[in-house]
Design an enzyme around this catalytic site. Sequence first.
Site, PDB file in Angstrom:
ATOM      1  N   GLY A 114      -4.376   5.026  -3.013  1.00  0.00           N
ATOM      2  CA  GLY A 114      -4.045   4.704  -1.627  1.00  0.00           C
ATOM      3  C   GLY A 114      -2.676   4.063  -1.502  1.00  0.00           C
ATOM      4  N   GLY A 164      -1.453   2.893   1.406  1.00  0.00           N
ATOM      5  CA  GLY A 164      -1.414   2.162   2.677  1.00  0.00           C
ATOM      6  C   GLY A 164      -0.836   0.779   2.422  1.00  0.00           C
ATOM      7  N   GLY A 174      -2.233  -2.075   1.387  1.00  0.00           N
ATOM      8  CA  GLY A 174      -2.644  -2.723   0.140  1.00  0.00           C
ATOM      9  C   GLY A 174      -2.018  -2.056  -1.070  1.00  0.00           C
ATOM     10  N   VAL A 227      -8.494  11.686  -4.346  1.00  0.00           N
ATOM     11  CA  VAL A 227      -9.399  11.177  -5.371  1.00  0.00           C
ATOM     12  C   VAL A 227     -10.837  11.410  -4.903  1.00  0.00           C
ATOM     13  CG1 VAL A 227     -10.180   9.111  -6.599  1.00  0.00           C
ATOM     14  CG2 VAL A 227      -7.741   9.457  -6.142  1.00  0.00           C
ATOM     15  N   GLU A 238      -4.966  -2.142  23.265  1.00  0.00           N
ATOM     16  CA  GLU A 238      -3.616  -1.552  23.270  1.00  0.00           C
ATOM     17  C   GLU A 238      -3.632  -0.155  23.882  1.00  0.00           C
ATOM     18  OE1 GLU A 238      -1.573  -3.991  19.585  1.00  0.00           O
ATOM     19  OE2 GLU A 238      -2.443  -2.050  19.135  1.00  0.00           O
ATOM     20  N   ASP A 249      -9.005  -2.736   3.578  1.00  0.00           N
ATOM     21  CA  ASP A 249     -10.111  -2.453   4.496  1.00  0.00           C
ATOM     22  C   ASP A 249     -11.387  -1.992   3.799  1.00  0.00           C
ATOM     23  OD1 ASP A 249      -8.462  -3.113   6.545  1.00  0.00           O
ATOM     24  OD2 ASP A 249      -8.394  -1.123   7.469  1.00  0.00           O
ATOM     25  N   ALA A 272      -3.504  -5.529   8.438  1.00  0.00           N
ATOM     26  CA  ALA A 272      -2.445  -5.091   7.533  1.00  0.00           C
ATOM     27  C   ALA A 272      -1.946  -6.270   6.684  1.00  0.00           C
ATOM     28  CB  ALA A 272      -1.298  -4.506   8.354  1.00  0.00           C
TER      29      ALA A 272
HETATM   30  C1  LIG Z   1      -4.765   2.013  15.278  1.00  0.00           C
HETATM   31  C2  LIG Z   1      -4.700   0.820  14.370  1.00  0.00           C
HETATM   32  C3  LIG Z   1      -3.961  -0.297  14.755  1.00  0.00           C
HETATM   33  C4  LIG Z   1      -3.885  -1.408  13.930  1.00  0.00           C
HETATM   34  N1  LIG Z   1      -3.135  -2.466  14.327  1.00  0.00           N
HETATM   35  C5  LIG Z   1      -2.979  -3.518  13.513  1.00  0.00           C
HETATM   36  C6  LIG Z   1      -2.126  -4.600  13.868  1.00  0.00           C
HETATM   37  O1  LIG Z   1      -1.533  -4.611  14.956  1.00  0.00           O
HETATM   38  N2  LIG Z   1      -1.981  -5.612  12.971  1.00  0.00           N
HETATM   39  C7  LIG Z   1      -2.621  -5.606  11.768  1.00  0.00           C
HETATM   40  O2  LIG Z   1      -2.412  -6.540  10.983  1.00  0.00           O
HETATM   41  N3  LIG Z   1      -3.445  -4.623  11.417  1.00  0.00           N
HETATM   42  C8  LIG Z   1      -3.644  -3.571  12.245  1.00  0.00           C
HETATM   43  N4  LIG Z   1      -4.474  -2.540  11.886  1.00  0.00           N
HETATM   44  C9  LIG Z   1      -5.261  -2.643  10.642  1.00  0.00           C
HETATM   45  C10 LIG Z   1      -4.425  -2.266   9.432  1.00  0.00           C
HETATM   46  O3  LIG Z   1      -3.679  -1.100   9.665  1.00  0.00           O
HETATM   47  C11 LIG Z   1      -5.363  -2.089   8.257  1.00  0.00           C
HETATM   48  O4  LIG Z   1      -6.061  -3.294   8.062  1.00  0.00           O
HETATM   49  C12 LIG Z   1      -4.583  -1.733   7.000  1.00  0.00           C
HETATM   50  O5  LIG Z   1      -3.956  -0.476   7.153  1.00  0.00           O
HETATM   51  C13 LIG Z   1      -5.503  -1.688   5.780  1.00  0.00           C
HETATM   52  O6  LIG Z   1      -4.738  -1.347   4.673  1.00  0.00           O
HETATM   53  P1  LIG Z   1      -5.395  -0.567   3.452  1.00  0.00           P
HETATM   54  O7  LIG Z   1      -4.343  -0.482   2.406  1.00  0.00           O
HETATM   55  O8  LIG Z   1      -6.703  -1.151   3.111  1.00  0.00           O
HETATM   56  O9  LIG Z   1      -5.731   0.898   4.010  1.00  0.00           O
HETATM   57  P2  LIG Z   1      -4.801   1.961   4.699  1.00  0.00           P
HETATM   58  O10 LIG Z   1      -3.542   1.363   5.197  1.00  0.00           O
HETATM   59  O11 LIG Z   1      -5.681   2.675   5.659  1.00  0.00           O
HETATM   60  O12 LIG Z   1      -4.405   2.958   3.510  1.00  0.00           O
HETATM   61  C14 LIG Z   1      -5.347   3.738   2.843  1.00  0.00           C
HETATM   62  C15 LIG Z   1      -4.603   4.845   2.117  1.00  0.00           C
HETATM   63  O13 LIG Z   1      -5.498   5.467   1.207  1.00  0.00           O
HETATM   64  C16 LIG Z   1      -5.320   6.859   1.263  1.00  0.00           C
HETATM   65  N5  LIG Z   1      -6.587   7.456   0.830  1.00  0.00           N
HETATM   66  C17 LIG Z   1      -7.799   7.272   1.395  1.00  0.00           C
HETATM   67  N6  LIG Z   1      -8.748   7.935   0.703  1.00  0.00           N
HETATM   68  C18 LIG Z   1      -8.107   8.555  -0.313  1.00  0.00           C
HETATM   69  C19 LIG Z   1      -8.544   9.406  -1.375  1.00  0.00           C
HETATM   70  N7  LIG Z   1      -9.828   9.728  -1.527  1.00  0.00           N
HETATM   71  N8  LIG Z   1      -7.622   9.879  -2.233  1.00  0.00           N
HETATM   72  C20 LIG Z   1      -6.309   9.565  -2.089  1.00  0.00           C
HETATM   73  N9  LIG Z   1      -5.847   8.760  -1.106  1.00  0.00           N
HETATM   74  C21 LIG Z   1      -6.734   8.253  -0.242  1.00  0.00           C
HETATM   75  C22 LIG Z   1      -4.969   7.126   2.714  1.00  0.00           C
HETATM   76  O14 LIG Z   1      -4.282   8.365   2.854  1.00  0.00           O
HETATM   77  C23 LIG Z   1      -4.097   5.927   3.057  1.00  0.00           C
HETATM   78  O15 LIG Z   1      -2.733   6.175   2.794  1.00  0.00           O
HETATM   79  C24 LIG Z   1      -4.573  -1.418  12.690  1.00  0.00           C
HETATM   80  C25 LIG Z   1      -5.322  -0.303  12.309  1.00  0.00           C
HETATM   81  C26 LIG Z   1      -5.375   0.813  13.135  1.00  0.00           C
HETATM   82  C27 LIG Z   1      -6.181   2.012  12.708  1.00  0.00           C
END
Ligand SMILES: Cc1cc2nc3c(=O)[nH]c(=O)nc-3n(C[C@H](O)[C@H](O)[C@H](O)COP(=O)(O)OP(=O)(O)OC[C@H]3O[C@@H](n4cnc5c(N)ncnc54)[C@H](O)[C@@H]3O)c2cc1C
Length: 459
Positions: free
Chosen positions: A21, A23, A25, A89, A181, A310, A326
Amino acid sequence: MATNRGSVKGESQGPSIVIIGGGFGGLHAAKALANEAVDVTLIDRKNHHTFQPLLYQVALGVLSPGEIAACLRHILRRSRNVHTILGEVTGFDTTSRRVQLLDGAEIAYDYLILAAGARHAYFGHDEWENDAPGLKTIEDAVEIRSRLLRAFETAERRAYLAGHQARLNFAVIGGGPTGVELAGAIADLARLALAKDFKAIDTTKARVQLYEGSPRVLGSYSENSSRKAKQQLEQLGVEVHTDSMVTAVEHGRIKVRDQWIESDVTLWTTGVHPSPLAKQLGAPTDRAGRVLIEQDLSVPGHREIFAIGDMSTLTDARGTLVPGLAAAALQEGQVAAENILRDLRGNARRSFIYQDRGILATVGHHRAVAQFGHWVLSGLMAWLLWSWVHIFLLISFRNRVAVMSQWIWAYLTRQGSAPLITEHQQREVYLERAQEPSTPPGNRGMDKHGLNPGQVVRR
Ligand SMILES: Cc1cc2nc3c(=O)[nH]c(=O)nc-3n(C[C@H](O)[C@H](O)[C@H](O)COP(=O)(O)OP(=O)(O)OC[C@H]3O[C@@H](n4cnc5c(N)ncnc54)[C@H](O)[C@@H]3O)c2cc1C
């Protein structure tokens, strides 16, 4: 020590760390491991990092997708020990320490950082997703933008051809930050951005309804912030319904408790469903399915596996439930990376403590709510703060410049930059007529827009 590579430029021979991932994290874990004596493989099924907090602006046509996304390979181009792999994955073998990809490839690891995020949960009704899409990816945002714009285009077409005016209805389900929003931004789109572009319909009459099952919007914020957000939404003309649980979703309508309500476009912003990879660990989870992790962010029973962002949940050493934000995912990515480096240097791991730097949510064109501990700011000042913070957090300089200039343009002109429907999507507007039965005029009842489906009327 695990090794995966054939011939690769600038090889290092350190332990193999696989990150799933890119994202918030995963990307920040990779950055924290950059240029250390370790081999890092970052796997993502997309080739880009998405700045999710601004997705709603793509959905509303304010920004273009490229302005809130950045290519992972490009972001990490100077991190010579980090290799980026495009791939999905599907699972992992924690005994042989291997990650499996959809195409059958396997990647060995000494340490694994799982950061695959979450999607919306439909409370056991996945069939609702088609009629009420959620907002998580660029593709979702483009689809939502198309549904919103198509609704206006269809109403204009019907008003122009059949002379009938019908009020458009938009329903946003979920009163969290994304729902607030989206609802505020749709109201602004109808009242300001599109008002002069449509001549046969009055877009300002569109109804935007926000449904929240609990007693208040922004339930994770203070009561004061919730109240201010509700007030600002109502000033924009959004009808806010709290204590209003949606019990069914169908094409063109939703059921709130036992009453059906028409909706031309329904959007879903509630519930969390972590990546299915969380389940495969066999570790304890909370009710939503998020992995319950240790204070050092590792998975119970697997010191070599970290689950962050998340897809996991933690009450930190100070007793704070780490929020699904985030900022939290980013901090966890950095601490997971640090704990791996501590292991390799023979130092004790550190416990994760969430640093709360405040929460922000926008409400329409130039309103927002900002909360720092007990201190709450709302209105234009909060919006300016929100804009500054989001520009600052965008991942690349190019994105920052592009978004800042778009916002200045949107602020001055009240116009978005990308109110576009793709060719395939716009065909659905005019094919909608072609698919209607060609029964002669007068034989069929009118639809809710007053359009007799067999009739072409030109004024
Ligand atoms: C519409 C929206 C608005 C938001 N607004 C805010 C805000 O204003 N402020 C704030 O702090 N937070 C906000 N958030 C929350 C924040 O975006 C998330 O908490 C954050 O993105 C979590 O990060 P993460 O790394 O856990 O997952 P993510 O950022 O979701 O990244 C996960 C990554 O894993 C990849 N992935 C998933 N499954 C697989 C797999 N099987 N194989 C390969 N790759 C995979 C995906 O493609 C993605 O790139 C918002 C979320 C959304 C949806």
